[in-house]
Structure formats: structure tokens, C-alpha cells
Scaffold this motif. Structure first.
Motif, PDB file in Angstrom:
ATOM      1  N   LEU A 197       0.807  -1.210   0.000  1.00 51.84           N
ATOM      2  CA  LEU A 197       0.000   0.000   0.000  1.00 51.84           C
ATOM      3  C   LEU A 197       0.847   1.271   0.000  1.00 51.84           C
ATOM      4  O   LEU A 197       0.390   2.320  -0.450  1.00 51.84           O
ATOM      5  CB  LEU A 197      -0.963  -0.002   1.191  1.00 51.84           C
ATOM      6  N   SER A 198       2.083   1.176   0.477  1.00 53.55           N
ATOM      7  CA  SER A 198       2.957   2.352   0.524  1.00 53.55           C
ATOM      8  C   SER A 198       3.665   2.624  -0.811  1.00 53.55           C
ATOM      9  O   SER A 198       4.275   3.676  -0.976  1.00 53.55           O
ATOM     10  CB  SER A 198       4.004   2.192   1.632  1.00 53.55           C
ATOM     11  N   LEU A 199       3.590   1.696  -1.757  1.00 49.31           N
ATOM     12  CA  LEU A 199       4.282   1.848  -3.038  1.00 49.31           C
ATOM     13  C   LEU A 199       3.528   2.759  -4.000  1.00 49.31           C
ATOM     14  O   LEU A 199       2.299   2.841  -3.948  1.00 49.31           O
ATOM     15  CB  LEU A 199       4.450   0.474  -3.705  1.00 49.31           C
ATOM     16  N   GLY A 200       4.257   3.372  -4.907  1.00 52.07           N
ATOM     17  CA  GLY A 200       3.644   4.129  -5.989  1.00 52.07           C
ATOM     18  C   GLY A 200       3.128   3.179  -7.059  1.00 52.07           C
ATOM     19  O   GLY A 200       3.529   2.010  -7.120  1.00 52.07           O
ATOM     20  N   GLN A 201       2.263   3.667  -7.914  1.00 51.27           N
ATOM     21  CA  GLN A 201       1.649   2.821  -8.940  1.00 51.27           C
ATOM     22  C   GLN A 201       2.676   2.213  -9.895  1.00 51.27           C
ATOM     23  O   GLN A 201       2.561   1.059 -10.290  1.00 51.27           O
ATOM     24  CB  GLN A 201       0.583   3.585  -9.727  1.00 51.27           C
ATOM     25  N   ASP A 202       3.704   2.974 -10.265  1.00 48.59           N
ATOM     26  CA  ASP A 202       4.739   2.443 -11.161  1.00 48.59           C
ATOM     27  C   ASP A 202       5.445   1.243 -10.541  1.00 48.59           C
ATOM     28  O   ASP A 202       5.723   0.256 -11.225  1.00 48.59           O
ATOM     29  CB  ASP A 202       5.772   3.512 -11.524  1.00 48.59           C
ATOM     30  N   GLU A 203       5.721   1.327  -9.233  1.00 46.74           N
ATOM     31  CA  GLU A 203       6.367   0.199  -8.545  1.00 46.74           C
ATOM     32  C   GLU A 203       5.439  -1.012  -8.505  1.00 46.74           C
ATOM     33  O   GLU A 203       5.877  -2.141  -8.718  1.00 46.74           O
ATOM     34  CB  GLU A 203       6.754   0.595  -7.120  1.00 46.74           C
ATOM     35  N   LYS A 204       4.164  -0.791  -8.238  1.00 41.02           N
ATOM     36  CA  LYS A 204       3.195  -1.885  -8.198  1.00 41.02           C
ATOM     37  C   LYS A 204       3.077  -2.554  -9.566  1.00 41.02           C
ATOM     38  O   LYS A 204       3.011  -3.772  -9.670  1.00 41.02           O
ATOM     39  CB  LYS A 204       1.830  -1.370  -7.747  1.00 41.02           C
ATOM     40  N   ASP A 205       3.054  -1.750 -10.621  1.00 44.82           N
ATOM     41  CA  ASP A 205       2.908  -2.285 -11.973  1.00 44.82           C
ATOM     42  C   ASP A 205       4.140  -3.046 -12.445  1.00 44.82           C
ATOM     43  O   ASP A 205       4.058  -3.838 -13.378  1.00 44.82           O
ATOM     44  CB  ASP A 205       2.607  -1.162 -12.968  1.00 44.82           C
ATOM     45  N   SER A 206       5.277  -2.824 -11.791  1.00 43.26           N
ATOM     46  CA  SER A 206       6.505  -3.498 -12.219  1.00 43.26           C
ATOM     47  C   SER A 206       6.573  -4.942 -11.725  1.00 43.26           C
ATOM     48  O   SER A 206       7.451  -5.691 -12.132  1.00 43.26           O
ATOM     49  CB  SER A 206       7.737  -2.731 -11.746  1.00 43.26           C
ATOM     50  N   GLY A 207       5.635  -5.349 -10.868  1.00 45.71           N
ATOM     51  CA  GLY A 207       5.665  -6.702 -10.328  1.00 45.71           C
ATOM     52  C   GLY A 207       6.712  -6.805  -9.251  1.00 45.71           C
ATOM     53  O   GLY A 207       7.775  -7.356  -9.462  1.00 45.71           O
ATOM     54  N   ILE A 208       6.443  -6.244  -8.096  1.00 47.66           N
ATOM     55  CA  ILE A 208       7.460  -6.158  -7.043  1.00 47.66           C
ATOM     56  C   ILE A 208       8.056  -7.522  -6.729  1.00 47.66           C
ATOM     57  O   ILE A 208       7.374  -8.543  -6.764  1.00 47.66           O
ATOM     58  CB  ILE A 208       6.936  -5.474  -5.768  1.00 47.66           C
ATOM     59  N   THR A 209       9.333  -7.517  -6.464  1.00 48.94           N
ATOM     60  CA  THR A 209      10.032  -8.780  -6.222  1.00 48.94           C
ATOM     61  C   THR A 209      10.683  -8.839  -4.846  1.00 48.94           C
ATOM     62  O   THR A 209      11.216  -9.880  -4.476  1.00 48.94           O
ATOM     63  CB  THR A 209      11.126  -9.000  -7.289  1.00 48.94           C
ATOM     64  N   ASP A 210      10.654  -7.761  -4.067  1.00 45.35           N
ATOM     65  CA  ASP A 210      11.364  -7.787  -2.789  1.00 45.35           C
ATOM     66  C   ASP A 210      10.608  -8.493  -1.674  1.00 45.35           C
ATOM     67  O   ASP A 210      11.092  -8.580  -0.557  1.00 45.35           O
ATOM     68  CB  ASP A 210      11.797  -6.386  -2.369  1.00 45.35           C
ATOM     69  N   CYS A 211       9.423  -9.027  -1.950  1.00 43.42           N
ATOM     70  CA  CYS A 211       8.749  -9.858  -0.949  1.00 43.42           C
ATOM     71  C   CYS A 211       8.412 -11.222  -1.536  1.00 43.42           C
ATOM     72  O   CYS A 211       7.698 -12.005  -0.945  1.00 43.42           O
ATOM     73  CB  CYS A 211       7.503  -9.166  -0.408  1.00 43.42           C
ATOM     74  N   SER A 212       8.948 -11.505  -2.684  1.00 43.42           N
ATOM     75  CA  SER A 212       8.652 -12.765  -3.357  1.00 43.42           C
ATOM     76  C   SER A 212       9.932 -13.384  -3.917  1.00 43.42           C
ATOM     77  O   SER A 212      10.971 -12.745  -3.952  1.00 43.42           O
ATOM     78  CB  SER A 212       7.688 -12.517  -4.523  1.00 43.42           C
ATOM     79  N   TYR A 213       9.804 -14.610  -4.348  1.00 41.65           N
ATOM     80  CA  TYR A 213      10.858 -15.296  -5.100  1.00 41.65           C
ATOM     81  C   TYR A 213      12.110 -15.609  -4.287  1.00 41.65           C
ATOM     82  O   TYR A 213      13.200 -15.615  -4.830  1.00 41.65           O
ATOM     83  CB  TYR A 213      11.225 -14.493  -6.372  1.00 41.65           C
ATOM     84  N   TRP A 214      11.977 -15.862  -2.966  1.00 43.06           N
ATOM     85  CA  TRP A 214      13.154 -16.266  -2.199  1.00 43.06           C
ATOM     86  C   TRP A 214      13.586 -17.635  -2.718  1.00 43.06           C
ATOM     87  O   TRP A 214      12.825 -18.584  -2.704  1.00 43.06           O
ATOM     88  CB  TRP A 214      12.883 -16.302  -0.705  1.00 43.06           C
ATOM     89  N   GLY A 215      14.811 -17.717  -3.197  1.00 40.28           N
ATOM     90  CA  GLY A 215      15.270 -18.883  -3.938  1.00 40.28           C
ATOM     91  C   GLY A 215      15.556 -20.135  -3.126  1.00 40.28           C
ATOM     92  O   GLY A 215      15.557 -21.234  -3.677  1.00 40.28           O
ATOM     93  N   TRP A 216      15.788 -19.985  -1.821  1.00 36.29           N
ATOM     94  CA  TRP A 216      16.224 -21.136  -1.030  1.00 36.29           C
ATOM     95  C   TRP A 216      15.494 -21.193   0.303  1.00 36.29           C
ATOM     96  O   TRP A 216      15.163 -20.180   0.899  1.00 36.29           O
ATOM     97  CB  TRP A 216      17.725 -21.053  -0.776  1.00 36.29           C
ATOM     98  N   TYR A 217      15.241 -22.411   0.767  1.00 33.26           N
ATOM     99  CA  TYR A 217      14.737 -22.660   2.107  1.00 33.26           C
ATOM    100  C   TYR A 217      15.731 -23.616   2.744  1.00 33.26           C
ATOM    101  O   TYR A 217      15.716 -24.820   2.465  1.00 33.26           O
ATOM    102  CB  TYR A 217      13.337 -23.274   2.065  1.00 33.26           C
TER     103      TYR A 217
END
Length: 125
Positions: free
Chosen positions: A39-59
């Protein structure tokens, strides 16, 4: 009326077999809720498909993703509601970091607009 996720995404059987859904709640245990971050992001950031909370490569020592896999990322809105924030193809899985991804452009119009109902609870697995 029930609408299935694939009624919107229109994936083939082969695409489904090579896909994963990622459900993100907070930035680490007890961290900021990802919905607040979104909710704190601008629309351009949202439209870019944010990756800093997704796609952690390893468990631990286990890879979460394989190159060529498609991953659909959602963040928790409420108990059983999840907001679609990103969709990408995995292009690399470096050890100890987020996977490198290529955002799926045709799905960008759905980022932040598609809500999925799923009862996961508050578990991290």
C-alpha cells in the motif's frame, strides 16, 4: 458464484504443471505485513511486479524454484484473502538470495486487482 483462479489466468495444463503459487504474509517473523508495504508503493512500482517480498530462492539447503518455472505471488490481505502482486518466470536461482525473474507482462493488469480466497491460516509453510 465461484470463479476459479485459472478462469482468470488461462493457463494450459503444461503451464500449471510448471507453476507455483507463493503466499507471502510478513517480512520475516513479526516483521511488517506485506500488504502494508504494498500500500505504501507508488503505482509504477506496483505495476513493475514487485520482487522484494517474493521469489526467495532457497529454504535452508533446498531450492524453492527451478529455472523456467512460473511463480504467482500473492500477499495476505485478511484471514483468507490474498492479493495478486506479481507473476514471473524464474531465470536464475542464486544461492542464498532471491531468484532472478522475468515478469510476465500479460498479467501486469491484474497486479493489485485480483483477490484470491484461500484458507492458509497463519503458518509460514
Amino acid at each position: 458464484m465461484e470463479l476459479l483462479l485459472n478462469d482468470v489466468l488461462n493457463l494450459t495444463a503444461a503451464e500449471i504443471d510448471n507453476s507455483r503459487i507463493e503466499l507471502n504474509m510478513t517480512e520475516g517473523s513479526g516483521g511488517i505485513a506485506y500488504i502494508d508495504k504494498w500500500l505504501s508503493l507508488g503505482q509504477d512500482e506496483k505495476d513493475s511486479g514487485i520482487t522484494d517480498c517474493s521469489y526467495w530462492g532457497w529454504y535452508g539447503n533446498k531450492k524453492n524454484f527451478n529455472i523456467g518455472q512460473t511463480v504467482f505471488s500473492f500477499i495476505k490481505m485478511s484471514y483468507d484473502e490474498w492479493l495478486f502482486i506479481s507473476a514471473a518466470e524464474i531465470v536464475d536461482v542464486p544461492v542464498g538470495s532471491r531468484a532472478r525473474v522475468k515478469i510476465i507482462k500479460r498479467l501486469i493488469p491484474l497486479f493489485g486487482r485480483l483477490v484470491m480466497k484461500y484458507k492458509k491460516g497463519n503458518k509460514y509453510k
